[in-house]
Design a protein around this motif. Structure first.
Motif, PDB file in Angstrom:
ATOM      1  N   GLU A  22       0.828  -1.210   0.000  1.00 49.00           N
ATOM      2  CA  GLU A  22       0.000   0.000   0.000  1.00 49.00           C
ATOM      3  C   GLU A  22       0.861   1.259   0.000  1.00 49.00           C
ATOM      4  N   LEU A  23       1.980   1.203   0.708  1.00 49.08           N
ATOM      5  CA  LEU A  23       2.870   2.361   0.802  1.00 49.08           C
ATOM      6  C   LEU A  23       3.895   2.423  -0.327  1.00 49.08           C
ATOM      7  N   GLY A  24       3.930   1.395  -1.159  1.00 44.40           N
ATOM      8  CA  GLY A  24       4.891   1.350  -2.264  1.00 44.40           C
ATOM      9  C   GLY A  24       6.324   1.166  -1.799  1.00 44.40           C
ATOM     10  N   LEU A  25       6.518   0.493  -0.672  1.00 44.33           N
ATOM     11  CA  LEU A  25       7.867   0.281  -0.138  1.00 44.33           C
ATOM     12  C   LEU A  25       8.530  -0.904  -0.828  1.00 44.33           C
ATOM     13  N   SER A  26       9.777  -0.749  -1.139  1.00 43.92           N
ATOM     14  CA  SER A  26      10.522  -1.898  -1.663  1.00 43.92           C
ATOM     15  C   SER A  26      11.294  -2.524  -0.504  1.00 43.92           C
ATOM     16  N   TYR A  27      11.417  -3.828  -0.566  1.00 49.26           N
ATOM     17  CA  TYR A  27      12.107  -4.548   0.493  1.00 49.26           C
ATOM     18  C   TYR A  27      12.563  -5.893  -0.062  1.00 49.26           C
ATOM     19  N   GLN A  28      13.540  -6.463   0.617  1.00 56.85           N
ATOM     20  CA  GLN A  28      13.976  -7.816   0.299  1.00 56.85           C
ATOM     21  C   GLN A  28      13.159  -8.759   1.168  1.00 56.85           C
ATOM     22  N   HIS A  29      12.638  -9.810   0.569  1.00 60.83           N
ATOM     23  CA  HIS A  29      11.857 -10.797   1.320  1.00 60.83           C
ATOM     24  C   HIS A  29      12.674 -12.079   1.424  1.00 60.83           C
ATOM     25  N   ILE A  30      12.857 -12.564   2.645  1.00 62.15           N
ATOM     26  CA  ILE A  30      13.569 -13.816   2.873  1.00 62.15           C
ATOM     27  C   ILE A  30      12.591 -14.799   3.509  1.00 62.15           C
ATOM     28  N   PRO A  31      12.202 -15.848   2.776  1.00 64.27           N
ATOM     29  CA  PRO A  31      11.295 -16.844   3.355  1.00 64.27           C
ATOM     30  C   PRO A  31      11.920 -17.472   4.605  1.00 64.27           C
ATOM     31  N   ALA A  32      11.150 -17.512   5.673  1.00 65.11           N
ATOM     32  CA  ALA A  32      11.625 -18.096   6.926  1.00 65.11           C
ATOM     33  C   ALA A  32      10.423 -18.601   7.711  1.00 65.11           C
ATOM     34  N   GLY A  33      10.661 -19.589   8.541  1.00 66.78           N
ATOM     35  CA  GLY A  33       9.596 -20.177   9.340  1.00 66.78           C
ATOM     36  C   GLY A  33       8.904 -21.296   8.585  1.00 66.78           C
ATOM     37  N   GLY A  34       8.213 -22.148   9.326  1.00 69.20           N
ATOM     38  CA  GLY A  34       7.491 -23.252   8.690  1.00 69.20           C
ATOM     39  C   GLY A  34       8.413 -24.110   7.853  1.00 69.20           C
ATOM     40  N   GLN A  35       7.988 -24.408   6.636  1.00 71.05           N
ATOM     41  CA  GLN A  35       8.749 -25.287   5.764  1.00 71.05           C
ATOM     42  C   GLN A  35      10.086 -24.692   5.320  1.00 71.05           C
ATOM     43  N   PHE A  36      10.283 -23.384   5.510  1.00 74.16           N
ATOM     44  CA  PHE A  36      11.529 -22.743   5.084  1.00 74.16           C
ATOM     45  C   PHE A  36      12.609 -22.789   6.155  1.00 74.16           C
ATOM     46  N   GLY A  37      12.193 -23.016   7.402  1.00 75.00           N
ATOM     47  CA  GLY A  37      13.189 -23.029   8.477  1.00 75.00           C
ATOM     48  C   GLY A  37      13.810 -21.656   8.642  1.00 75.00           C
ATOM     49  N   ARG A  38      15.086 -21.595   8.866  1.00 78.87           N
ATOM     50  CA  ARG A  38      15.915 -20.402   9.020  1.00 78.87           C
ATOM     51  C   ARG A  38      15.684 -19.660  10.334  1.00 78.87           C
ATOM     52  N   ASN A  39      14.467 -19.737  10.897  1.00 80.55           N
ATOM     53  CA  ASN A  39      14.174 -18.943  12.087  1.00 80.55           C
ATOM     54  C   ASN A  39      14.763 -19.533  13.371  1.00 80.55           C
ATOM     55  N   ARG A  40      15.443 -20.662  13.267  1.00 83.21           N
ATOM     56  CA  ARG A  40      16.141 -21.224  14.422  1.00 83.21           C
ATOM     57  C   ARG A  40      17.664 -21.202  14.218  1.00 83.21           C
ATOM     58  N   GLU A  41      18.082 -20.592  13.122  1.00 83.40           N
ATOM     59  CA  GLU A  41      19.511 -20.467  12.854  1.00 83.40           C
ATOM     60  C   GLU A  41      20.085 -19.300  13.644  1.00 83.40           C
ATOM     61  N   ALA A  42      21.371 -19.379  13.922  1.00 84.25           N
ATOM     62  CA  ALA A  42      22.027 -18.405  14.806  1.00 84.25           C
ATOM     63  C   ALA A  42      21.845 -16.962  14.343  1.00 84.25           C
ATOM     64  N   ASP A  43      21.983 -16.685  13.036  1.00 83.49           N
ATOM     65  CA  ASP A  43      21.868 -15.300  12.581  1.00 83.49           C
ATOM     66  C   ASP A  43      20.451 -14.755  12.793  1.00 83.49           C
ATOM     67  N   TYR A  44      19.453 -15.610  12.614  1.00 85.47           N
ATOM     68  CA  TYR A  44      18.071 -15.171  12.843  1.00 85.47           C
ATOM     69  C   TYR A  44      17.822 -14.979  14.338  1.00 85.47           C
ATOM     70  N   LEU A  45      18.282 -15.926  15.148  1.00 90.25           N
ATOM     71  CA  LEU A  45      18.077 -15.835  16.594  1.00 90.25           C
ATOM     72  C   LEU A  45      18.756 -14.605  17.191  1.00 90.25           C
ATOM     73  N   THR A  46      19.841 -14.155  16.579  1.00 92.16           N
ATOM     74  CA  THR A  46      20.493 -12.927  17.020  1.00 92.16           C
ATOM     75  C   THR A  46      19.562 -11.738  16.809  1.00 92.16           C
ATOM     76  N   MET A  47      18.825 -11.759  15.679  1.00 91.11           N
ATOM     77  CA  MET A  47      17.866 -10.683  15.408  1.00 91.11           C
ATOM     78  C   MET A  47      16.602 -10.852  16.235  1.00 91.11           C
ATOM     79  N   ASN A  48      16.103 -12.083  16.299  1.00 92.83           N
ATOM     80  CA  ASN A  48      14.809 -12.334  16.919  1.00 92.83           C
ATOM     81  C   ASN A  48      14.875 -13.584  17.783  1.00 92.83           C
ATOM     82  N   PRO A  49      15.193 -13.415  19.061  1.00 92.49           N
ATOM     83  CA  PRO A  49      15.304 -14.574  19.947  1.00 92.49           C
ATOM     84  C   PRO A  49      13.968 -15.268  20.211  1.00 92.49           C
TER      85      PRO A  49
END
Length: 176
Positions: A22-49
């Motif tokens: 709606e705001l016309g913002l550009s961003y990079q999207h990185i699939p994470a969570g569920g079937q993509f995993g990544r949200n339990r990896e160290a770099d993600y946990l550093t951002m979001n424990p």
């Protein structure tokens, strides 16, 4: 550069993606969570424990909690009334989650029909509150679409597309 971590089919990630569009913002999207995993990896946990999604990264600023991210991205001028509806949606999320999971993700023979009926009635009661508010204004956020409309929009999409009987809520239907 904004980076959004989370899977596209998460209702909480949908809130952030919707407002960004709606705001016309550009961003990079990185699939994470569920079937993509990544949200339990160290770099993600550093951002979001918390392990949860979404997570928004903007250089040194890191935010989690979808409503907080939406608030951060939103125009501050619309926030007061809109935030009321954002937080109100939380009260609907629990009974709606029971109905949705019970009817969409649970095999018919395993459904708790009584619980689903009770929670569906609670959804109907709460949605009537939004319907009543929409008599006086075109959007939950006020005179224009805003952040207060996004959380309920994600639930309304499922509510109006599930194969269930539901009471007529003409103002909510128009809004949807």
């Amino acid at each position: 550069m904004l980076t959004l971590w989370g899977r596209e089919n998460s209702s909480n990630v949908k809130k952030v993606r919707w407002l960004a569009a709606e705001l016309g913002l550009s961003y990079q999207h990185i699939p994470a969570g569920g079937q993509f995993g990544r949200n339990r990896e160290a770099d993600y946990l550093t951002m979001n424990p918390n392990v949860l999604i979404p997570c928004l990264q903007d250089d040194d600023l890191v935010l989690w909690e979808s409503n907080t991210i939406v608030r951060c991205l939103a125009d501050h001028g619309q926030r007061t009334n809109a935030e009321k509806w954002m937080d109100w949606e939380i009260s609907l999320a629990v009974p709606f989650g029971t109905v949705f999971i019970g009817l969409v993700r649970t095999a018919p023979e395993q459904r708790d029909v009584s619980l689903i009926a009770k929670q569906k009635a609670e959804c109907e009661r709460l949605l009537a509150i939004a319907d009543d508010a929409l008599i006086r204004q075109p959007w939950l956020s006020g005179p224009a679409f805003g952040i207060g409309d996004i959380p309920l929009g994600c639930i309304a999409y499922c509510w109006f597309n599930m194969d269930i009987e539901r009471p007529s809520l003409p103002h909510l239907e128009r809004w949807y």
